[in-house]
Design a protein around this motif. Structure first.
Motif, PDB file in Angstrom:
ATOM      1  N   SER A 122      21.395  82.247 -23.484  1.00 58.12           N
ATOM      2  CA  SER A 122      22.493  81.496 -24.083  1.00 58.12           C
ATOM      3  C   SER A 122      22.613  80.164 -23.360  1.00 58.12           C
ATOM      4  CB  SER A 122      23.818  82.275 -23.978  1.00 58.12           C
ATOM      5  OG  SER A 122      24.150  82.501 -22.620  1.00 58.12           O
ATOM      6  N   GLY A 123      23.365  79.270 -23.947  1.00 60.77           N
ATOM      7  CA  GLY A 123      23.507  77.964 -23.318  1.00 60.77           C
ATOM      8  C   GLY A 123      24.566  77.113 -23.981  1.00 60.77           C
ATOM      9  N   LEU A 124      24.742  75.923 -23.418  1.00 58.96           N
ATOM     10  CA  LEU A 124      25.783  75.008 -23.875  1.00 58.96           C
ATOM     11  C   LEU A 124      25.281  73.582 -23.717  1.00 58.96           C
ATOM     12  CD1 LEU A 124      28.788  74.429 -24.687  1.00 58.96           C
ATOM     13  CD2 LEU A 124      29.303  74.441 -22.238  1.00 58.96           C
ATOM     14  N   LEU A 125      25.451  72.783 -24.758  1.00 56.09           N
ATOM     15  CA  LEU A 125      25.170  71.351 -24.711  1.00 56.09           C
ATOM     16  C   LEU A 125      26.426  70.644 -25.201  1.00 56.09           C
ATOM     17  CD1 LEU A 125      23.070  69.120 -24.192  1.00 56.09           C
ATOM     18  CD2 LEU A 125      22.397  69.322 -26.586  1.00 56.09           C
ATOM     19  N   GLU A 126      27.008  69.826 -24.329  1.00 53.92           N
ATOM     20  CA  GLU A 126      28.302  69.239 -24.662  1.00 53.92           C
ATOM     21  C   GLU A 126      28.335  67.766 -24.263  1.00 53.92           C
ATOM     22  OE1 GLU A 126      32.453  71.366 -24.388  1.00 53.92           O
ATOM     23  OE2 GLU A 126      32.001  70.420 -22.473  1.00 53.92           O
ATOM     24  N   MET A 127      28.959  66.958 -25.109  1.00 57.41           N
ATOM     25  CA  MET A 127      29.099  65.531 -24.850  1.00 57.41           C
ATOM     26  C   MET A 127      30.564  65.134 -24.976  1.00 57.41           C
ATOM     27  SD  MET A 127      27.636  63.961 -28.447  1.00 57.41           S
ATOM     28  CE  MET A 127      26.302  65.162 -28.526  1.00 57.41           C
ATOM     29  N   GLU A 128      30.883  64.003 -24.345  1.00 57.91           N
ATOM     30  CA  GLU A 128      32.225  63.454 -24.465  1.00 57.91           C
ATOM     31  C   GLU A 128      32.118  61.938 -24.560  1.00 57.91           C
ATOM     32  OE1 GLU A 128      34.362  64.632 -21.013  1.00 57.91           O
ATOM     33  OE2 GLU A 128      33.058  63.564 -19.628  1.00 57.91           O
ATOM     34  N   PHE A 129      33.245  61.297 -24.813  1.00 60.71           N
ATOM     35  CA  PHE A 129      33.260  59.851 -25.033  1.00 60.71           C
ATOM     36  C   PHE A 129      34.005  59.139 -23.907  1.00 60.71           C
ATOM     37  CE2 PHE A 129      32.945  62.248 -28.907  1.00 60.71           C
ATOM     38  CZ  PHE A 129      31.848  61.677 -29.524  1.00 60.71           C
ATOM     39  N   PHE A 130      33.991  59.779 -22.755  1.00 60.79           N
ATOM     40  CA  PHE A 130      34.674  59.302 -21.566  1.00 60.79           C
ATOM     41  C   PHE A 130      33.917  58.157 -20.896  1.00 60.79           C
ATOM     42  CE2 PHE A 130      36.356  60.141 -17.182  1.00 60.79           C
ATOM     43  CZ  PHE A 130      37.700  60.025 -17.488  1.00 60.79           C
ATOM     44  N   GLY A 131      32.609  58.086 -21.172  1.00 63.29           N
ATOM     45  CA  GLY A 131      31.785  57.053 -20.577  1.00 63.29           C
ATOM     46  C   GLY A 131      31.286  57.430 -19.204  1.00 63.29           C
TER      47      GLY A 131
END
Length: 451
Positions: free
Chosen positions: A137-146
Motif C-alpha cells: 500500500s502507499g500514499l502520494l500526496e501534494m499540497e499548494f503550500f509551496g
C-alpha cells in the motif's frame, strides 16, 4: 434382428465389469465358466458422485486499487501583532520582539489580516498487488503550500510513501512524517501550524522498520534524511549539514496502541557537519568538526466516551529541522570555528477535544523553554537564539480554545490562539535574562470541504 431389452443391456454391462479386473491383472480373456446369474441394479442414492481431479490453481494476485482524496480549505486570520511566520502568515510561530522607532513606538505592534487557500490538498492512496508475500500500500500526496516563502501557492510533494506489510513486520520507504510526529497523537488545533513550535513537525525521506512485538506493542526503527524540513546552519536552512556528516538521522520508538489508548517513548539522534572548511586563502583548512544532538519524547492519547485527551513531553537539542526553537553554538579563536555544541529545549503540550459528530469543541495548551550551552561561543545558528544583545527567546506559551461545526463533508472552524514569547538579553552561552513578554492574539476562521 434381435431386439435389445433393458435386461440384456444390463447383463452385458455386468459381464464387462467382471472382465475389467482381469485386464488390470494382465489377463486377456474371461474364463468360459464365468456366467452371470444375477444383476443388482444400483439406484441413484447408491451411486457415489464422480469427482474429477483438477490441476492446482495459483491464487489470483491482489487487485490494484486507487482512491483519490483531499480537501479545499480557506483560512481567514486576524493577528493583533507582527509575528514570525511561514507562507504569508498561513503558519504563525510566535510574536516578534519589540522594535522601537525614534519616538519609542513599537513598530511590530501592528494588527494585520490575511486570507489564503494554499492549505488545500490532493492525495492518492493505493494498494496491491502483493509483493514478496506482503500486502502493498502507499500514499502520494501534494499540497499548494509551496516549497518556500518565495514560492507560495506552488505545488510541493507532501507524502510519497510505500509500505510492505507482513503479519509481524512492516517495511516502508519514501517521504512521510518524521517518527517524532506521531499521526495518532498530535494537537487537534484548527490552525495549520499543528501546534508548532511546541510540537515537532517534520516530513522527511526515510526507511522505516516496524516490528509488531504483539497485537498492541510495536517497535519502530528508522533511518532518516532531510528535504523540506532542514537544520539551520551557516547557509541558512539546508540538508547539506546532515548529508555531509554521512550519517542519517537515526530513530527508535516503542509504541503501545489500542482502539482507545495510545502511548509511546522515542529516542532520536542526529549528527551534522556544519562546515567543510574554515579560513580562507593561506589559512584555508578542512574542517572535520561535527555537532551531535539527541531528543527524547513521551506521548499518550486516551479516548473517552465524550472527550479525547492527548499530551506530549520532550527534551531535545538542535531541533530546528522540526520547526522548533534552539540550534547550536560555534566555538573557536580568531573567528575560526573549530567545535560546536547544541542548545537544548524542553517542550510540553496537552490537547482536550470533544467527540461529537456535529459540534466539536477543544482547547490546546503548550509551553516551551530554552537553555544555552558553554560560554565563549563565537557564533549561534538556529531559531530564537543569540549570543549578545536583545532578541533571543527564553520561553513560549500558548493557549487556544476552538470549536468546529460539521455537516457532512463540510466543516467550519474558529479558533482563538493566544501566544506569548519572553524575549531578553543573551550572553556568550546563549542563555537569556531580563525577559519581557509580548503576546499575539490570532482569531482564525476556516472552511473545509473534504472529498
Amino acid at each position: 434382428m434381435h431386439r435389445l431389452s433393458t435386461r440384456n443391456v444390463l447383463t452385458a454391462l455386468a459381464c464387462l465389469t467382471a472382465t475389467l479386473p482381469a485386464f488390470s491383472q494382465g489377463q486377456a480373456t474371461v474364463p468360459a465358466s464365468t456366467t452371470v446369474t444375477s444383476l443388482a441394479v444400483a439406484t441413484p442414492a447408491d451411486v457415489a458422485p464422480v469427482t474429477v481431479a483438477k490441476p492446482a490453481e495459483t491464487p489470483a494476485p491482489t487487485a490494484f486499487s486507487l482512491k483519490f482524496s483531499g480537501f479545499v480549505r480557506n483560512d481567514f486570520s486576524i493577528d493583533s501583532r507582527q509575528n514570525t511566520l511561514l507562507r504569508e502568515a498561513s503558519v504563525d510561530l510566535y510574536p516578534k520582539d519589540k522594535q522601537l522607532d525614534i519616538d519609542g513606538k513599537d513598530i511590530n505592534a501592528v494588527t494585520n489580516t490575511n486570507m489564503l487557500a494554499i492549505n488545500s490538498r490532493l492525495g492518492m492512496a493505493f494498494s496491491g498487488p502483493d509483493a514478496f508475500g506482503a500486502k502493498v500500500s502507499g500514499l502520494l500526496e501534494m499540497e499548494f503550500f509551496g516549497p518556500s516563502d518565495a514560492a507560495v501557492g506552488a505545488v510541493r510533494l507532501r507524502h510519497a510513501w510505500a509500505k510492505l506489510d507482513w503479519s509481524k513486520r512492516q517495511i516502508a520507504f519514501g517521504q512521510f512524517w518524521h517518527p517524532l510526529f506521531v499521526p495518532e497523537v498530535f494537537p487537534g488545533v484548527i490552525n495549520f501550524n499543528t501546534g508548532i513550535p511546541f510540537q515537532p513537525f517534520n516530513r522527511s525521506p526515510q526507511i522505516r522498520l516496524t516490528e509488531h512485538l504483539s497485537k498492541n506493542v510495536h517497535l519502530i526503527i528508522a533511518a532518516i534524511a532531510q528535504r523540506d524540513f532542514t537544520s539551520i546552519g551557516i547557509n541558512a536552512g539546508s540538508s547539506e549539514y546532515l548529508r555531509n556528516s554521512a550519517v542519517p538521522n537515526m530513530h527508535a520508538q516503542l509504541q503501545y496502541k489500542s482502539d482507545r489508548f495510545v502511548a509511546g517513548a522515542a529516542f532520536d539522534y542526529k549528527l551534522l557537519k556544519p562546515r567543510l572548511s574554515v579560513g580562507s586563502g593561506a589559512t584555508l583548512r578542512v574542517s572535520n568538526a561535527t555537532v551531535g544532538s539527541t531528543a527524547m519524547m513521551v506521548y499518550m492519547k486516551a479516548v473517552g466516551k465524550s472527550v479525547t485527551f492527548k499530551a506530549e513531553a520532550m527534551t531535545g537539542s538542535n531541533m530546528t529541522d522540526h520547526v522548533m526553537l534552539g540550534g547550536y553554538l560555534a566555538y573557536g579563536v580568531n573567528g575560526i570555528e573549530t567545535s560546536y555544541k547544541p542548545t537544548k529545549i524542553t517542550s510540553v503540550w496537552a490537547d482536550l477535544s470533544g467527540n461529537g459528530k456535529v459540534v466539536v469543541p477543544g482547547i490546546f495548551f503548550g509551553y516551551c523553554t530554552t537553555s544555552g550551552a558553554d560560554i565563549n561561543a563565537i557564533a549561534a545558528y538556529g531559531r530564537g537564539i543569540a549570543l549578545s544583545g536583545r532578541g533571543a527567546i527564553n520561553d513560549l506559551m500558548r493557549v487556544s480554545p476552538r470549536v468546529e461545526f460539521i455537516a457532512g463533508k463540510f466543516k467550519i472552524g474558529t479558533e482563538l490562539e493566544i501566544t506569548s514569547a519572553a524575549y531578553g538579553t543573551s550572553t556568550s552561552d546563549a542563555k537569556v535574562s531580563d525577559t519581557e513578554s509580548f503576546t499575539n492574539t490570532r482569531l482564525l476562521l476556516t472552511t473545509t470541504y473534504a472529498f
